[in-house]
Scaffold this motif. Structure first.
Motif, PDB file in Angstrom:
ATOM      1  N   LEU A  24      53.510  96.153  52.968  1.00 37.19           N
ATOM      2  CA  LEU A  24      54.949  96.319  53.186  1.00 37.19           C
ATOM      3  C   LEU A  24      55.501  97.528  52.441  1.00 37.19           C
ATOM      4  N   PHE A  28      57.145 100.836  54.114  1.00 36.75           N
ATOM      5  CA  PHE A  28      58.493 101.299  53.772  1.00 36.75           C
ATOM      6  C   PHE A  28      58.477 102.756  53.323  1.00 36.75           C
ATOM      7  N   GLY A 144      57.488  88.532  52.624  1.00 39.05           N
ATOM      8  CA  GLY A 144      58.019  89.626  53.435  1.00 39.05           C
ATOM      9  C   GLY A 144      59.517  89.814  53.237  1.00 39.05           C
ATOM     10  N   SER A 148      61.169  93.019  51.130  1.00 40.03           N
ATOM     11  CA  SER A 148      62.092  93.851  51.915  1.00 40.03           C
ATOM     12  C   SER A 148      63.470  93.885  51.263  1.00 40.03           C
TER      13      SER A 148
END
Length: 200
Positions: A24, A28, A144, A148
């Motif tokens: 992740l 990003f 997740g 985030s």
């Protein structure tokens, strides 16, 4: 250290699913959503390996007993990943802040890994497999969502991670008796298999 909340949150998440955290954060960074992601996490080979291992973990995590074996193998890997990500996020090679970030990331990952592994042992004591699947999906979605969220609101995400970690440790304390029963049963099964193999 302004990066400390993100280090703490990524450490908590690494203890549950280190590969999802690396994947992740790397995505990003590559997509330009965040400038705070170190270049090492954005490298294509890192993303590919993290993606493949994430899929392996997603499968292993949903199978009773296989998840506990996977967790025991990752007792070293998850805290090490949390420390590595924390050190990268601190970004100053050899500095005290990097060492502090590695310690925070690694120790937080170890604590949340202990909660995850202990909870899985307790869940494996139940006869049905659906609780494993539900718990695994919940963990993946939680990691997740929180990672985030941490990219945009690191302080709030760190508070949520701290609350989840404290709640998990409290729940683990109450699950200890169930875990002990699980371990006793497993030892008894091993002994029965050993004795059965001796019978001609």
């Amino acid at each position: 250290m302004s990066v400390l909340p993100l280090v703490f949150t990524s450490g908590w998440a690494s203890g549950i699913n280190a590969y999802a955290v690396v994947l992740l954060l790397g995505l990003f960074g590559v997509s330009g959503v965040s400038d705070d992601v170190p270049g090492a996490l954005q490298r294509p080979e890192v993303l590919i390996i993290a993606g493949v291992l994430f899929l392996c973990e997603a499968a292993a995590d949903k199978v009773p007993y296989v998840d506990s074996i996977w967790d025991s193998v990752h007792t070293v890997i998850r805290p090490a990943a949390g420390a590595w990500v924390g050190a990268l996020l601190a970004g100053h090679s050899g500095s005290y802040s990097e060492v502090a970030a590695a310690l925070i990331g690694g120790s937080t990952a170890l604590a949340s890994h202990s909660v995850k592994a202990g909870t899985r042992m307790a869940v494996n004591a139940s006869p049905e497999p659906f609780s494993n699947i539900a718990l695994s999906i919940g963990e993946d979605l939680g990691v997740g969502a929180l990672v985030s969220f941490a990219i945009f609101h690191p302080q709030a995400a760190a508070i949520i991670a701290a609350v989840l970690l404290a709640a998990g440790l409290a729940a683990l304390f109450f699950l200890v008796s169930r875990i002990r029963r699980f371990l006793r049963r497993r030892a008894q099964r091993r002994e029965e298999r050993r004795l059965a193999s001796r019978v001609p």
